[in-house]
Design an enzyme around this catalytic site. Sequence first.
Site, PDB file in Angstrom:
ATOM      1  N   SER A   1       0.686  -1.023  -0.058  1.00  0.00           N
ATOM      2  CA  SER A   1      -0.114   0.019   0.044  1.00  0.00           C
ATOM      3  C   SER A   1       0.927   1.280   0.017  1.00  0.00           C
ATOM      4  O   SER A   1       2.070   1.027   0.394  1.00  0.00           O
ATOM      5  CB  SER A   1      -0.897  -0.186   1.144  1.00  0.00           C
ATOM      6  OG  SER A   1      -1.445   1.160   1.595  1.00  0.00           O
TER       7      SER A   1
ATOM      8  N   TYR B   1      -3.432  -0.203  10.144  1.00  0.00           N
ATOM      9  CA  TYR B   1      -3.297  -0.606   8.639  1.00  0.00           C
ATOM     10  C   TYR B   1      -1.906  -0.172   7.945  1.00  0.00           C
ATOM     11  O   TYR B   1      -1.390  -1.100   7.195  1.00  0.00           O
ATOM     12  CB  TYR B   1      -4.374  -0.030   7.664  1.00  0.00           C
ATOM     13  CG  TYR B   1      -4.322  -0.314   6.348  1.00  0.00           C
ATOM     14  CD1 TYR B   1      -4.702  -1.307   6.034  1.00  0.00           C
ATOM     15  CD2 TYR B   1      -3.827   0.452   5.269  1.00  0.00           C
ATOM     16  CE1 TYR B   1      -5.102  -1.648   4.465  1.00  0.00           C
ATOM     17  CE2 TYR B   1      -3.834   0.414   4.166  1.00  0.00           C
ATOM     18  CZ  TYR B   1      -4.490  -0.852   3.601  1.00  0.00           C
ATOM     19  OH  TYR B   1      -4.305  -1.136   2.085  1.00  0.00           O
TER      20      TYR B   1
END
Length: 257
Positions: free
Chosen positions: A149, A162
């Site tokens: 990500s 996250y």
Amino acid sequence: MSGYLDDLFGLTGRVALVTGGSSGIGYGIAEALGRAGAAVVIVARRHDELAQAVQRLRSHGVRAASISADLGDRAGVDRVCGQAATFYGDVDILVNDAANNIRRPMDELTVDDYEQTMAVNITAPYLLGQHFGPHMAQRGWGRIINIGSQQSISAFGDSGAYGVSKAAITGLTRSQAEAWSRHGVCVNTLIPGFVLTPLTEPAQAVPGRVEALAARSMTGRNGVPADFAGIAVLLASEAGVYVTGQAICVDGGFSVH
């Protein structure tokens, strides 16, 4: 020319396991690997979405099967490890795409939020790698593709737990590459930009967010799952034989703009 390209990029005879393969980037990669010749086993939680994804894959001539499992649960991970090779044989290509995306301000995150995030986003890829990686190494050929990500490389919009998990996935990639590359197993991380998938729907719902993120990209648009087809086939095939331990941004220039 086609014979040369088939030798370089073709995946006939290979078996791919794709977690999170019923939608989004996972499905896009599963379809690409399947259309390049691999048999594909996809993993997700929801039976209906899995069935629809398998039907779509088969409509493209892909040999496809599915396993319903919650990768936040060790029993689910164990089931994937036990069942994956029963469909088409040993797994040659592992794609760790499944993830959750709990994104709240850091001081609002609960311990449960953290533990759920780590279980799905980093512990499951680690455990799946520990199961399939040594088998690939014993056979002298394998590929692992981990999905990172923007939070793998920078803080971005309530990164929270996250962000921790996605930074960790790049470390996992390096460790796996160090362990198994000499035995023919190449391991890499793909780092998306902002991609229009079910996982990013909460962000898409914020007025003006999609447009602002598209403007930040050098290409002037947000990503779509199909943008990952070519790079996945490259990394999964003989063409990627000397690419390992890398974090590769597939983000339209998002990370450098």
